[in-house]
Design a protein around this motif. Structure first.
Motif, PDB file in Angstrom:
ATOM      1  N   GLY A  92       0.801  -1.216   0.000  1.00  0.00           N
ATOM      2  CA  GLY A  92       0.000   0.000   0.000  1.00  0.00           C
ATOM      3  C   GLY A  92       0.833   1.265   0.000  1.00  0.00           C
ATOM      4  N   SER A  93       2.141   1.107  -0.060  1.00  0.00           N
ATOM      5  CA  SER A  93       3.027   2.255   0.036  1.00  0.00           C
ATOM      6  C   SER A  93       3.973   2.295  -1.161  1.00  0.00           C
ATOM      7  N   GLU A  94       4.617   3.397  -1.314  1.00  0.00           N
ATOM      8  CA  GLU A  94       5.609   3.549  -2.367  1.00  0.00           C
ATOM      9  C   GLU A  94       7.008   3.620  -1.775  1.00  0.00           C
ATOM     10  N   GLU A  95       7.150   3.303  -0.475  1.00  0.00           N
ATOM     11  CA  GLU A  95       8.438   3.442   0.183  1.00  0.00           C
ATOM     12  C   GLU A  95       8.864   2.145   0.852  1.00  0.00           C
ATOM     13  N   LEU A  96      10.170   1.908   0.799  1.00  0.00           N
ATOM     14  CA  LEU A  96      10.781   0.745   1.407  1.00  0.00           C
ATOM     15  C   LEU A  96      12.174   1.170   1.830  1.00  0.00           C
TER      16      LEU A  96
END
Length: 62
Positions: free
Chosen positions: A35-39
């Motif tokens: 659900g996110s665009e960050e890692l």
């Protein structure tokens, strides 16, 4: 659809590498990656293995 498949393949491979070498690689935020665009990734990545997973995902591999 392709973007989600690629994202899932990348995250899975990074998690696999981190599990194999926990002293060399840490992956944070993988649980929320769908659900996110960050890692957050800290450490050494086997780029060849990551590329193979991405290529397999694009080609329709497992």
């Amino acid at each position: 659809m392709l973007e989600e498949k690629l994202k899932e393949a990348i995250v899975s491979e990074l998690q696999r590498q981190a599990a194999d070498r926990p002293q060399s690689l840490k992956v944070q935020g993988a649980g929320e990656a769908k659900g996110s665009e960050e890692l957050t990734v800290n450490g050494k990545i086997d780029l060849g293995a990551l590329v193979m997973v991405i290529a397999g995902s694009v080609a329709g591999g497992p």
